[in-house]
Design a protein around this motif. Structure first.
Motif, PDB file in Angstrom:
ATOM      1  N   ILE A   1       2.067  13.294   7.486  1.00 38.95           N
ATOM      2  CA  ILE A   1       3.222  13.048   7.268  1.00 38.95           C
ATOM      3  C   ILE A   1       3.724  14.834   6.911  1.00 38.95           C
ATOM      4  N   PRO A   2       4.338  15.349   7.498  1.00 37.09           N
ATOM      5  CA  PRO A   2       3.939  16.910   6.845  1.00 37.09           C
ATOM      6  C   PRO A   2       4.869  16.921   5.093  1.00 37.09           C
ATOM      7  N   ALA A   3       4.651  18.183   4.836  1.00 34.79           N
ATOM      8  CA  ALA A   3       5.159  18.507   3.363  1.00 34.79           C
ATOM      9  C   ALA A   3       7.235  18.984   4.031  1.00 34.79           C
ATOM     10  N   GLY A   4       7.770  18.315   3.265  1.00 33.79           N
ATOM     11  CA  GLY A   4       9.403  18.622   3.370  1.00 33.79           C
ATOM     12  C   GLY A   4      10.122  17.355   3.825  1.00 33.79           C
TER      13      GLY A   4
ATOM     14  N   GLU B   1       0.758  -1.377   0.147  1.00 35.99           N
ATOM     15  CA  GLU B   1       0.290   0.212   0.233  1.00 35.99           C
ATOM     16  C   GLU B   1       0.400   0.883  -0.099  1.00 35.99           C
ATOM     17  N   ALA B   2       1.566   1.225   0.886  1.00 32.09           N
ATOM     18  CA  ALA B   2       2.691   2.009   0.866  1.00 32.09           C
ATOM     19  C   ALA B   2       3.311   2.164  -0.793  1.00 32.09           C
ATOM     20  N   ASN B   3       3.865   1.475  -1.378  1.00 29.81           N
ATOM     21  CA  ASN B   3       4.478   1.565  -2.220  1.00 29.81           C
ATOM     22  C   ASN B   3       3.643   2.032  -3.393  1.00 29.81           C
ATOM     23  N   GLU B   4       2.529   2.001  -3.641  1.00 30.52           N
ATOM     24  CA  GLU B   4       1.294   2.284  -4.237  1.00 30.52           C
ATOM     25  C   GLU B   4       0.819   3.436  -4.559  1.00 30.52           C
ATOM     26  N   LEU B   5       0.881   3.955  -2.522  1.00 31.61           N
ATOM     27  CA  LEU B   5       0.682   5.247  -2.415  1.00 31.61           C
ATOM     28  C   LEU B   5       1.411   6.530  -3.427  1.00 31.61           C
ATOM     29  N   VAL B   6       3.190   5.896  -2.552  1.00 29.50           N
ATOM     30  CA  VAL B   6       4.830   6.786  -3.400  1.00 29.50           C
ATOM     31  C   VAL B   6       4.664   6.179  -4.706  1.00 29.50           C
TER      32      VAL B   6
ATOM     33  N   ARG C   1      10.349  12.898  -1.890  1.00 28.26           N
ATOM     34  CA  ARG C   1       9.956  14.080  -1.026  1.00 28.26           C
ATOM     35  C   ARG C   1       8.784  14.344  -0.857  1.00 28.26           C
ATOM     36  N   ALA C   2       7.596  14.351   0.125  1.00 30.01           N
ATOM     37  CA  ALA C   2       7.006  15.096   0.038  1.00 30.01           C
ATOM     38  C   ALA C   2       6.207  16.875  -0.425  1.00 30.01           C
ATOM     39  N   LEU C   3       5.781  16.564  -1.030  1.00 26.63           N
ATOM     40  CA  LEU C   3       5.564  18.319  -1.456  1.00 26.63           C
ATOM     41  C   LEU C   3       4.465  18.522  -0.826  1.00 26.63           C
ATOM     42  N   ARG C   4       3.327  17.802  -0.351  1.00 21.19           N
ATOM     43  CA  ARG C   4       1.987  18.464   0.257  1.00 21.19           C
ATOM     44  C   ARG C   4       2.079  17.744   2.185  1.00 21.19           C
TER      45      ARG C   4
ATOM     46  N   LEU D   1       2.109  14.231  -4.638  1.00 25.08           N
ATOM     47  CA  LEU D   1       2.452  14.097  -3.464  1.00 25.08           C
ATOM     48  C   LEU D   1       3.683  14.190  -3.371  1.00 25.08           C
ATOM     49  N   PHE D   2       4.534  13.620  -4.210  1.00 24.62           N
ATOM     50  CA  PHE D   2       5.738  13.483  -3.623  1.00 24.62           C
ATOM     51  C   PHE D   2       6.708  13.775  -5.558  1.00 24.62           C
ATOM     52  N   SER D   3       7.977  14.496  -5.108  1.00 29.58           N
ATOM     53  CA  SER D   3       9.389  14.452  -6.079  1.00 29.58           C
ATOM     54  C   SER D   3      10.287  13.451  -5.427  1.00 29.58           C
ATOM     55  N   SER D   4      10.473  13.204  -7.602  1.00 27.31           N
ATOM     56  CA  SER D   4      11.321  12.040  -7.647  1.00 27.31           C
ATOM     57  C   SER D   4      13.016  12.917  -7.153  1.00 27.31           C
TER      58      SER D   4
END
Length: 462
Positions: A356-359, A76-81, A344-347, A88-91
């Motif tokens: 889990i906070p942005a950044g 589930e984590a793999n799918e989310l990210v 890295r989480a953008l939001r 939501l995420f920056s490679s």
């Protein structure tokens, strides 16, 4: 022992500013003063990860290399990210701090629309026409090297990892850039070796006589060489090799990629292709040596498909090597060449009951997910039957992610399958792979898994 869960290797450590919001609500370990958990991670990454999973569950933070990373483990984590439906995420921001001095602006280090446009332009190099060309080149190169291995090692004893690394580099020089083997190819190969080692160098500044210094010098050599060659191949000197395809790639509006873009993508893809294939081929050979019954199954399959010893595998025949593909997939499960994937989480986002906070630097781990016992019974057992079509359909789509997933899924995954199948076809119809009884090499976990002693094998002619 398999180095199967390494979401905290030096190559993947968070290297940016800690998010403004606190991570106090996330369970995890601060480790020792100043160094955090760095020493524990360096000494035994798989053991550290197993301990963290047992102690904190599938969401936890780690203080290492001066920063916190939040690890998210499971399908589930793999799918989310990786699927990243909501962007939501920056490679780029995940990998960039580690690779930006060495492989900037490669496909893995760009995001969203820019990534989509460049990926679409570069996909021309993996269409059926070019892939048939690569298959012919791989068959010739692998067949020639199998004969050389026999002549160079009359007793059959050899170190497999350095031999296969040299072979994959030579194959890349041939099928990727159509460069004859020689002094120039050796310089290019050495530049890639220096850059990959620099990616995990503890000294991050390119000072003279440091690994990072050698890596940056290697990149400069490659930038100059690929820049000149891009121009030359656009003027008509190129053929069907991958580099020439990239040099002629255009965006949707028909505009050529800039020379610098071609150079950056080519350098990154060459690195990603040869190092990951070297690692996964070594894992597969090790497991086949331990399981001769699977060697024999694949050998019989190849002989049935190709019709005889050492014969080329036609591009159209690759799909018939089903058992070979299953064994390769199990090797990738057992020891994925990229054990962890940073973002890295953008939001701010919610997962598993936590905000889990942005950044925040976030890590998902193919290595850890591939060894979860509730998904993979007896995970330390090598069993290619996990990859029958029925078994694959029954699992979560993101339970097996050695090639990543979503928009950033590996562009060259079909090339990887093709190269491994051709390697097995030529190798297993000439030799029986054996290792000494009780021999178990120790594996280095990062930057890409490899046996520390090179993997001692014996190739016995059939």
């Amino acid at each position: 022992m398999a180095t199967h869960a390494d979401p905290h290797s030096p190559a993947l450590a968070a290297t940016g500013p800690e998010p403004a919001a606190s991570l106090d609500h996330i369970p995890g370990a601060d480790g020792l003063p100043v160094v955090g958990s760095t020493l524990a991670i360096l000494s035994d990454p798989p053991r550290f990860s197993r301990t963290m999973l047992e102690r904190y569950g599938r969401i936890y933070k780690v203080n290492s290399f001066g920063y916190y990373t939040v690890s998210l483990i499971g399908p589930e984590a793999n799918e989310l990210v990786l699927f990243d439906r909501d962007k939501l995420f920056s490679s780029e921001k995940g990998w960039g701090p580690v690779l930006d001095k060495l492989f900037p602006r490669g496909l893995m280090l760009i995001d969203f629309d820019h990534h989509r446009m460049d990926r679409r332009a570069l996909s021309i190099a993996f269409k059926p026409g070019p892939m048939r060309h690569y298959a012919d080149s791989l068959n010739r190169g692998v067949a020639r090297r199998m004969e050389e291995w026999g002549a160079e090692n009359p007793r059959g004893e050899m170190l497999f990892y350095p031999a296969i690394k040299q072979l994959t580099l030579d194959l890349a020089a041939d099928s990727f850039i159509d460069l004859p083997l020689g002094a120039e190819a050796e310089k290019i190969n050495q530049a890639f070796v220096d850059m990959v080692q620099a990616s995990v160098a503890p000294v991050r500044k390119p000072l003279p006589f440091t690994q990072m210094g050698r890596g940056v010098k290697g990149r400069k050599y490659l930038v100059d060489w690929f820049g000149r060659e891009t121009v030359r191949r656009r003027e008509g000197a190129g053929g069907q090799d991958l580099f020439s395809q990239f040099a002629r790639a255009t965006r949707e509006d028909g505009e050529l990629l800039s020379v610098q873009e071609v150079v950056d993508h080519m350098i990154f893809l060459m690195m990603a292709a040869h190092d990951t294939i070297t690692s996964s081929a070594t894992t597969l050979v090790h497991q086949l040596a331990l399981h001769p019954e699977w060697q024999e199954k694949i050998r019989r399959e190849v002989l049935a498909v190709t019709g005889g010893e050492g014969r080329a595998v036609g591009y159209e025949q690759l799909g018939e090597l089903e058992l070979t593909e299953m064994a390769f997939k199990e090797a990738l499960r057992f020891l994925p060449p990229v054990p962890s994937i940073p973002r890295r989480a953008l939001r701010d986002f919610e997962f598993g009951g936590y905000t889990i906070p942005a950044g925040t630097q976030v890590s998902v781990s193919p290595g850890a997910t591939h060894h979860l016992a509730d998904i993979w019974p007896e995970p330390e057992r090598f069993d290619p039957m996990r990859f029958t079509r029925e078994a694959e359909k029954a699992r979560h789509k993101y339970a097996w992610v050695p090639f990543g997933g979503g928009a950033h899924m590996c562009l060259g995954l079909h090339f990887a399958y093709m190269q491994i199948k051709i390697l097995m076809a030529h190798m297993l119809t000439r030799y029986r792979i054996e290792i000494a009884k009780g021999y178990e090499p120790e594996w280095q976990a990062w930057p890409i898994p490899k046996p520390k002693d090179g993997l001692r094998v014996t190739l016995k002619p059939l």
